[in-house]
Write a protein that holds these residues in place. Structure first.
Motif, PDB file in Angstrom:
ATOM      1  N   VAL A 207       0.688  -1.172  -0.116  1.00  0.00           N
ATOM      2  CA  VAL A 207       0.045   0.591   0.440  1.00  0.00           C
ATOM      3  C   VAL A 207       0.824   1.077   0.144  1.00  0.00           C
ATOM      4  N   ASN A 208       0.550   2.029  -0.804  1.00  0.00           N
ATOM      5  CA  ASN A 208       1.638   3.559  -1.081  1.00  0.00           C
ATOM      6  C   ASN A 208       3.193   2.930  -1.173  1.00  0.00           C
ATOM      7  N   ASN A 209       3.173   2.021  -1.898  1.00  0.00           N
ATOM      8  CA  ASN A 209       4.450   1.396  -1.965  1.00  0.00           C
ATOM      9  C   ASN A 209       5.335   1.127  -0.998  1.00  0.00           C
ATOM     10  N   VAL A 210       5.177   0.857   0.565  1.00  0.00           N
ATOM     11  CA  VAL A 210       5.158   0.311   1.982  1.00  0.00           C
ATOM     12  C   VAL A 210       4.797  -1.297   1.760  1.00  0.00           C
ATOM     13  N   THR A 211       5.689  -2.645   2.115  1.00  0.00           N
ATOM     14  CA  THR A 211       5.189  -3.864   1.730  1.00  0.00           C
ATOM     15  C   THR A 211       5.479  -4.642   3.000  1.00  0.00           C
ATOM     16  N   THR A 212       4.679  -4.984   3.147  1.00  0.00           N
ATOM     17  CA  THR A 212       3.863  -5.429   4.912  1.00  0.00           C
ATOM     18  C   THR A 212       3.719  -7.307   5.343  1.00  0.00           C
ATOM     19  N   TYR A 213       4.091  -7.650   5.968  1.00  0.00           N
ATOM     20  CA  TYR A 213       2.657  -8.811   5.895  1.00  0.00           C
ATOM     21  C   TYR A 213       2.111  -8.825   7.710  1.00  0.00           C
ATOM     22  N   THR A 214       0.726  -9.504   7.179  1.00  0.00           N
ATOM     23  CA  THR A 214       0.409  -9.864   8.402  1.00  0.00           C
ATOM     24  C   THR A 214       0.784 -11.142   9.417  1.00  0.00           C
ATOM     25  N   VAL A 215       0.966 -10.601  10.460  1.00  0.00           N
ATOM     26  CA  VAL A 215       1.645 -11.580  11.536  1.00  0.00           C
ATOM     27  C   VAL A 215       0.349 -11.525  12.227  1.00  0.00           C
ATOM     28  N   ASP A 216       0.036 -13.015  12.715  1.00  0.00           N
ATOM     29  CA  ASP A 216      -1.241 -12.994  13.691  1.00  0.00           C
ATOM     30  C   ASP A 216      -0.532 -12.917  15.514  1.00  0.00           C
ATOM     31  N   VAL A 217      -1.088 -12.485  15.828  1.00  0.00           N
ATOM     32  CA  VAL A 217      -1.006 -12.679  17.333  1.00  0.00           C
ATOM     33  C   VAL A 217      -2.365 -13.051  18.052  1.00  0.00           C
ATOM     34  N   LEU A 218      -1.736 -14.232  18.919  1.00  0.00           N
ATOM     35  CA  LEU A 218      -2.900 -14.443  20.282  1.00  0.00           C
ATOM     36  C   LEU A 218      -2.212 -14.360  21.477  1.00  0.00           C
ATOM     37  N   PRO A 219      -3.351 -13.391  22.201  1.00  0.00           N
ATOM     38  CA  PRO A 219      -3.427 -13.548  23.403  1.00  0.00           C
ATOM     39  C   PRO A 219      -3.439 -14.573  24.309  1.00  0.00           C
ATOM     40  N   ASN A 220      -2.733 -14.882  25.294  1.00  0.00           N
ATOM     41  CA  ASN A 220      -2.367 -15.855  26.457  1.00  0.00           C
ATOM     42  C   ASN A 220      -3.804 -16.419  26.640  1.00  0.00           C
TER      43      ASN A 220
END
Length: 332
Positions: A207-220
């Motif tokens: 998005v807008n030349n910014v590359t990101t990856y989705t990281v799933d975070v699970l609450p304890n």
């Protein structure tokens, strides 16, 4: 004779020009020195503390698996047994419904009295709507007496809530599965929610030349106040070092790539000592010192302010000043 007079006048003009240049240069030098920035120092101590290296990210709370529960047949809801937010088990009955045919028979029986209704209720049993998985009811779309088709969603449920954090591609290499995280929700900024990295996406988003990856975070442990769609700020703990010898990062200076700090000079207060150091990790505000200073030592943080000419200044007739600014190279 006239030629000699012309030469004499030329020499006079040259001398006057040189004098004007010298006077002008001296005036410029005095003015510059008058307004030159004076160096002031703030003292700081070398301390021991726990140093954490972290990565910050934002994300959204979403169900890991969201299911839309639809009835097996069209009809009418007779009784709803669960509310939104209820924890349910796989196979648990969520509601009772009547098919279109059963609903019509019961309505006709009511005109003949309660005995007739009871007879048809025993002969024609209602159909249960059951939970397909263990999870939480996050949306209830029906009430008792409401009619629907078998294409309508009557309940929505999820097995657990996760945070979908967007991590820049430059930071992804430092994120590992099982890594410790801390989550803060915008709606509850004072409630820290411990968690861990559950999964890293293989596909990127740009998005807008910014590359990101989705990281799933699970609450304890998922708190009761957490809701799907909430905005979250996630802190990933990359490394942690206890009892580290640290100094403020702003106190570190570099010469030819080699770090040093300024320390008080007992002989000349205006000329601090430049103490070479070796540095380790940092959290942005504090930096670990591996070698060069001891715990409790005093270091100086320079602060440039407009002075009255007593601060460091440069002579305009010199090709260049001291390359390192204030300070003397020396030992502790």
């Amino acid at each position: 004779m006239s030629q000699a007079k012309s030469k004499s006048r030329l020499k006079i003009w040259i001398i006057l020009g040189v004098i004007a240049l010298l006077v002008g240069g001296a005036g410029y030098y005095y003015k510059k020195k008058k307004s030159a920035p004076a160096v002031k120092y703030t003292e700081a101590k070398v301390t021991r503390q726990t140093l954490q290296v972290t990565i910050l990210s934002t994300g959204v709370v979403q169900p890991e698996n969201r299911l839309e529960i639809k009835p097996p047949i069209a009809g009418r809801v007779e009784e709803v047994l669960v509310a939104e937010g209820a924890e349910v088990k796989k196979g648990q009955i969520l509601a009772w419904m009547s098919s279109t045919e059963r609903a019509a028979l019961l309505d006709a029986a009511r005109a003949k009295g309660s005995a007739e209704v009871k007879r048809w209720e025993e002969l024609y049993r209602p159909t249960p709507i059951m939970a397909p998985i263990n999870g939480t009811i996050i949306l209830r779309n029906v009430e008792a007496g409401q009619t629907f088709s078998n294409a309508d969603s009557v309940f929505s449920m999820s097995n657990r809530l996760t945070i979908k954090a967007q991590v820049d591609e430059t930071d992804l290499a430092q994120i590992k599965k099982g890594q410790t995280t801390t989550v803060l929700l915008d709606a509850y900024p004072r409630e820290k929610i411990p968690g861990k990295v559950e999964k890293l996406a293989y596909d990127a988003k740009t998005v807008n030349n910014v590359t990101t990856y989705t990281v799933d975070v699970l609450p304890n442990k998922t708190p009761d106040f957490m809701r799907s769609g909430m905005t979250a700020n996630v802190t990933f703990l990359i490394s942690e070092k206890t009892d580290a010898l640290t100094i403020p990062s702003e106190s570190i200076k570099f010469v030819e790539g080699k770090p040093f700090v300024l320390m008080p000079n007992p002989k000349e207060k205006d000329k601090p000592i430049e103490q070479p150091i070796k540095i380790g990790t940092n959290d942005g505000k504090q930096t670990e010192v591996v070698e060069g200073v001891t715990e409790g030592a005093t270091i100086l943080i320079s602060d440039l302010t407009m002075g009255d000419g007593k601060g460091p200044g440069g002579n305009p007739f010199m090709p260049m000043g001291r390359p390192r600014g204030a300070g003397n190279r020396g030992g502790r």
